[in-house]
Design a protein around this motif. Structure first.
Motif, PDB file in Angstrom:
ATOM      1  N   GLY A 154       0.818  -1.304  -0.136  1.00 48.78           N
ATOM      2  CA  GLY A 154       0.056   0.029  -0.125  1.00 48.78           C
ATOM      3  C   GLY A 154       0.716   1.279   0.086  1.00 48.78           C
ATOM      4  N   LEU A 155       0.132   2.292   0.107  1.00 44.80           N
ATOM      5  CA  LEU A 155       0.489   3.590  -0.092  1.00 44.80           C
ATOM      6  C   LEU A 155       1.387   4.121   1.080  1.00 44.80           C
ATOM      7  CD1 LEU A 155       1.023   6.441  -1.856  1.00 44.80           C
ATOM      8  CD2 LEU A 155      -1.264   7.193  -0.937  1.00 44.80           C
ATOM      9  N   ASN A 156       0.825   3.869   2.291  1.00 43.87           N
ATOM     10  CA  ASN A 156       1.508   4.053   3.563  1.00 43.87           C
ATOM     11  C   ASN A 156       2.808   3.560   3.635  1.00 43.87           C
ATOM     12  OD1 ASN A 156      -0.624   5.978   4.399  1.00 43.87           O
ATOM     13  ND2 ASN A 156      -1.665   4.130   5.440  1.00 43.87           N
ATOM     14  N   TYR A 157       2.858   2.042   3.092  1.00 40.90           N
ATOM     15  CA  TYR A 157       4.202   1.630   3.161  1.00 40.90           C
ATOM     16  C   TYR A 157       5.304   2.212   2.263  1.00 40.90           C
ATOM     17  CZ  TYR A 157       7.802  -1.861   2.166  1.00 40.90           C
ATOM     18  OH  TYR A 157       9.112  -2.550   1.937  1.00 40.90           O
TER      19      TYR A 157
ATOM     20  N   PHE B 277      -9.471  20.138 -12.564  1.00 39.90           N
ATOM     21  CA  PHE B 277      -9.133  20.878 -11.195  1.00 39.90           C
ATOM     22  C   PHE B 277      -8.774  19.988 -10.106  1.00 39.90           C
ATOM     23  CE2 PHE B 277     -12.814  22.570 -13.793  1.00 39.90           C
ATOM     24  CZ  PHE B 277     -12.439  23.928 -13.651  1.00 39.90           C
ATOM     25  N   GLY B 278      -8.134  20.611  -9.118  1.00 41.57           N
ATOM     26  CA  GLY B 278      -7.807  19.843  -8.070  1.00 41.57           C
ATOM     27  C   GLY B 278      -6.258  19.188  -8.324  1.00 41.57           C
ATOM     28  N   ILE B 279      -5.339  19.861  -9.033  1.00 43.39           N
ATOM     29  CA  ILE B 279      -4.003  19.374  -9.050  1.00 43.39           C
ATOM     30  C   ILE B 279      -3.156  20.010  -8.039  1.00 43.39           C
ATOM     31  CG2 ILE B 279      -2.153  19.264 -10.460  1.00 43.39           C
ATOM     32  CD1 ILE B 279      -4.557  17.620 -11.585  1.00 43.39           C
ATOM     33  N   PRO B 280      -2.565  19.171  -7.167  1.00 45.43           N
ATOM     34  CA  PRO B 280      -1.782  20.099  -5.915  1.00 45.43           C
ATOM     35  C   PRO B 280      -0.697  20.607  -6.420  1.00 45.43           C
ATOM     36  CG  PRO B 280      -1.599  17.678  -5.899  1.00 45.43           C
ATOM     37  CD  PRO B 280      -2.606  17.779  -6.902  1.00 45.43           C
ATOM     38  N   ASN B 281      -0.091  21.446  -5.490  1.00 46.28           N
ATOM     39  CA  ASN B 281       1.363  21.893  -5.571  1.00 46.28           C
ATOM     40  C   ASN B 281       2.139  20.827  -4.845  1.00 46.28           C
ATOM     41  OD1 ASN B 281       3.908  22.932  -5.231  1.00 46.28           O
ATOM     42  ND2 ASN B 281       2.884  25.248  -5.412  1.00 46.28           N
ATOM     43  N   TYR B 282       3.250  20.430  -5.481  1.00 48.65           N
ATOM     44  CA  TYR B 282       3.922  19.443  -4.635  1.00 48.65           C
ATOM     45  C   TYR B 282       4.549  19.740  -3.418  1.00 48.65           C
ATOM     46  CZ  TYR B 282       4.392  16.910  -9.241  1.00 48.65           C
ATOM     47  OH  TYR B 282       3.934  16.041 -10.134  1.00 48.65           O
ATOM     48  N   LYS B 283       4.849  21.108  -3.072  1.00 53.03           N
ATOM     49  CA  LYS B 283       5.456  21.759  -2.152  1.00 53.03           C
ATOM     50  C   LYS B 283       4.437  21.426  -0.905  1.00 53.03           C
ATOM     51  CE  LYS B 283       8.683  25.070  -4.441  1.00 53.03           C
ATOM     52  NZ  LYS B 283       9.716  24.183  -4.168  1.00 53.03           N
ATOM     53  N   ASP B 284       3.205  21.606  -1.246  1.00 49.72           N
ATOM     54  CA  ASP B 284       2.184  21.514  -0.184  1.00 49.72           C
ATOM     55  C   ASP B 284       1.686  20.073   0.305  1.00 49.72           C
ATOM     56  OD1 ASP B 284       1.931  24.424  -0.407  1.00 49.72           O
ATOM     57  OD2 ASP B 284       0.249  24.096  -1.773  1.00 49.72           O
TER      58      ASP B 284
ATOM     59  N   ASP C  73       3.001  16.079   1.581  1.00 49.62           N
ATOM     60  CA  ASP C  73       3.764  15.385   2.235  1.00 49.62           C
ATOM     61  C   ASP C  73       4.095  13.998   1.202  1.00 49.62           C
ATOM     62  OD1 ASP C  73       5.653  14.031   4.152  1.00 49.62           O
ATOM     63  OD2 ASP C  73       3.894  13.199   5.402  1.00 49.62           O
ATOM     64  N   LEU C  74       5.343  14.267   0.496  1.00 47.35           N
ATOM     65  CA  LEU C  74       5.584  13.232  -0.341  1.00 47.35           C
ATOM     66  C   LEU C  74       7.114  12.486  -0.062  1.00 47.35           C
ATOM     67  CD1 LEU C  74       4.940  15.189  -3.795  1.00 47.35           C
ATOM     68  CD2 LEU C  74       3.382  13.673  -2.548  1.00 47.35           C
ATOM     69  N   THR C  75       7.149  11.378  -0.461  1.00 44.38           N
ATOM     70  CA  THR C  75       8.477  10.701  -0.505  1.00 44.38           C
ATOM     71  C   THR C  75       8.757  10.075  -1.865  1.00 44.38           C
ATOM     72  OG1 THR C  75       7.936   8.594   0.212  1.00 44.38           O
ATOM     73  CG2 THR C  75       8.394  10.332   1.802  1.00 44.38           C
ATOM     74  N   ILE C  76       9.834   9.865  -2.148  1.00 42.71           N
ATOM     75  CA  ILE C  76       9.966   9.287  -3.508  1.00 42.71           C
ATOM     76  C   ILE C  76       9.278   7.953  -3.632  1.00 42.71           C
ATOM     77  CG2 ILE C  76      12.124   7.922  -2.982  1.00 42.71           C
ATOM     78  CD1 ILE C  76      13.207   8.863  -5.863  1.00 42.71           C
ATOM     79  N   GLY C  77       9.106   7.233  -2.583  1.00 43.63           N
ATOM     80  CA  GLY C  77       8.362   6.063  -2.725  1.00 43.63           C
ATOM     81  C   GLY C  77       7.023   6.198  -3.038  1.00 43.63           C
ATOM     82  N   SER C  78       6.386   7.160  -2.246  1.00 43.50           N
ATOM     83  CA  SER C  78       4.902   7.503  -2.476  1.00 43.50           C
ATOM     84  C   SER C  78       4.708   7.757  -3.760  1.00 43.50           C
ATOM     85  CB  SER C  78       4.245   8.540  -1.371  1.00 43.50           C
ATOM     86  OG  SER C  78       5.014   9.819  -1.352  1.00 43.50           O
ATOM     87  N   VAL C  79       5.436   8.721  -4.388  1.00 48.47           N
ATOM     88  CA  VAL C  79       5.280   9.152  -5.760  1.00 48.47           C
ATOM     89  C   VAL C  79       5.162   8.141  -6.562  1.00 48.47           C
ATOM     90  CG1 VAL C  79       6.368  10.555  -7.327  1.00 48.47           C
ATOM     91  CG2 VAL C  79       6.315  11.665  -5.362  1.00 48.47           C
TER      92      VAL C  79
ATOM     93  N   PHE D  44      12.921  16.677  -6.704  1.00 55.23           N
ATOM     94  CA  PHE D  44      13.736  17.566  -7.074  1.00 55.23           C
ATOM     95  C   PHE D  44      12.749  18.880  -7.139  1.00 55.23           C
ATOM     96  CE2 PHE D  44      15.346  20.618 -10.213  1.00 55.23           C
ATOM     97  CZ  PHE D  44      16.752  20.691  -9.940  1.00 55.23           C
ATOM     98  N   LEU D  45      11.647  18.969  -7.852  1.00 58.52           N
ATOM     99  CA  LEU D  45      10.772  20.148  -7.857  1.00 58.52           C
ATOM    100  C   LEU D  45      10.378  20.643  -6.811  1.00 58.52           C
ATOM    101  CD1 LEU D  45       8.838  19.525 -11.103  1.00 58.52           C
ATOM    102  CD2 LEU D  45      10.637  20.977 -10.885  1.00 58.52           C
ATOM    103  N   LYS D  46      10.046  19.625  -5.580  1.00 56.53           N
ATOM    104  CA  LYS D  46       9.364  19.640  -4.344  1.00 56.53           C
ATOM    105  C   LYS D  46      10.320  20.453  -3.460  1.00 56.53           C
ATOM    106  CE  LYS D  46       7.609  17.553  -0.137  1.00 56.53           C
ATOM    107  NZ  LYS D  46       6.744  18.542   0.246  1.00 56.53           N
ATOM    108  N   ASN D  47      11.586  20.032  -3.496  1.00 52.33           N
ATOM    109  CA  ASN D  47      12.655  20.644  -2.762  1.00 52.33           C
ATOM    110  C   ASN D  47      13.277  21.810  -3.391  1.00 52.33           C
ATOM    111  OD1 ASN D  47      12.030  18.551  -0.748  1.00 52.33           O
ATOM    112  ND2 ASN D  47      13.449  16.993  -1.695  1.00 52.33           N
ATOM    113  N   LYS D  48      12.928  22.358  -4.657  1.00 49.39           N
ATOM    114  CA  LYS D  48      13.721  23.299  -5.257  1.00 49.39           C
ATOM    115  C   LYS D  48      13.657  24.431  -4.552  1.00 49.39           C
ATOM    116  CE  LYS D  48      13.973  24.893  -9.906  1.00 49.39           C
ATOM    117  NZ  LYS D  48      13.738  24.771 -11.415  1.00 49.39           N
TER     118      LYS D  48
END
Length: 204
Positions: A97-100, A153-160, A162-168, A200-204
Motif C-alpha cells: 500500500g501507499l502508507n508503506y 481541477f484539484g491538481i496540488p502543488n508538490y510543495k504542499d 507530504d511526499l517521499t520518492i516511494g509514495s510518488v 527535485f521540484l518539491k525541494n527546489k
C-alpha cells in the motif's frame, strides 16, 4: 454482311484466347510472373521466422547459430537479469500500500549503482515534461495547461504535500484519485526517474 461477321469472329476468338490464357494461372495467391524476385522475396531474416523460404531451394544455406535452424532469435546469455526483476525488493509495493511506500526515501537506481543522481534527474525532467507537466505544471505547482484552461481541477502543488520518492512512485505506478496509472506509458526505471524529478521540484 460477311465483313461484320468476320470481325465478330475475330473478336470472339480473341476473347476465347484471353480467357484461356487467364485460366492458366492456377494459384492466384502467388504472382504469375516475377520480374524482380528480390522485391517479392526478401533476403533479410526476421526474428522468429524460418530463414529458408519455400522459393529458395537453390540457396539452402546452413547457418549453425540459428536455433534448430528455424529461427534467427537466440536465447538470452546465461546469467542475464530480467528487467522486470531489476528492483526485486520492491515487487510487493502494491500489496503493502501507499502508507508503506512513504517509508521509501532512497531511489533504488542509486542503491543498485544503476546511474548517478544527476543523470536520473536529467532523464526524469524530460519524461516529466512529456507525461506530467500538462497537468502538474512545469514547476510542479499544479498549474499545467489543462488546469489553466479549466479542463481539470484539484491538481496540488508538490510543495504542499507530504511526499517521499516511494509514495510518488506508487502513485505513478498505480494511480490515485483522478490520476490513472502510468505504468503502461513508463517502464519501472523511468517511473523512478520521474519520481526523483518530482522530489527535485518539491525541494527546489
Amino acid at each position: 454482311m460477311n465483313k461484320y461477321l468476320y470481325e465478330f469472329i475475330i473478336i470472339f476468338l480473341n476473347m476465347i484466347l484471353f480467357l484461356f490464357l487467364e485460366s492458366c494461372w492456377v494459384d492466384k495467391t502467388k504472382p504469375n510472373v516475377v520480374y524482380m524476385p528480390d522485391m517479392y522475396y526478401s533476403e533479410a531474416y526476421e526474428p522468429y521466422s524460418d530463414p529458408y523460404s519455400y522459393n529458395k531451394k537453390d540457396k539452402n544455406i546452413k547457418i549453425p547459430f540459428f536455433s534448430k535452424e528455424k529461427t534467427s532469435s537466440l536465447y538470452p546469455v546465461e546469467g542475464t537479469v530480467s528487467r522486470n526483476d531489476l528492483f526485486y525488493n520492491l515487487i510487493n509495493i502494491k500489496n503493502k500500500g501507499l502508507n508503506y511506500s512513504k517509508n521509501i526515501i532512497q531511489n533504488p537506481l542509486y542503491s543498485s549503482h544503476y546511474e548517478k543522481k544527476e543523470i536520473t534527474i536529467k532523464k526524469g525532467k524530460k519524461l516529466y515534461q512529456i507525461n506530467c507537466s500538462i497537468c502538474h505544471g512545469k514547476n510542479g505547482d499544479g498549474q499545467g495547461e489543462l488546469v489553466k484552461n479549466e479542463k481539470i481541477f484539484g491538481i496540488p502543488n508538490y510543495k504542499d504535500r507530504d511526499l517521499t520518492i516511494g509514495s510518488v512512485y506508487y502513485v505513478i505506478t498505480y494511480g490515485k484519485n483522478n490520476m490513472n496509472s502510468y505504468a503502461s506509458q513508463l517502464n519501472e526505471k523511468d517511473r523512478w526517474r520521474v519520481s526523483e524529478y518530482v522530489m527535485f521540484l518539491k525541494n527546489k
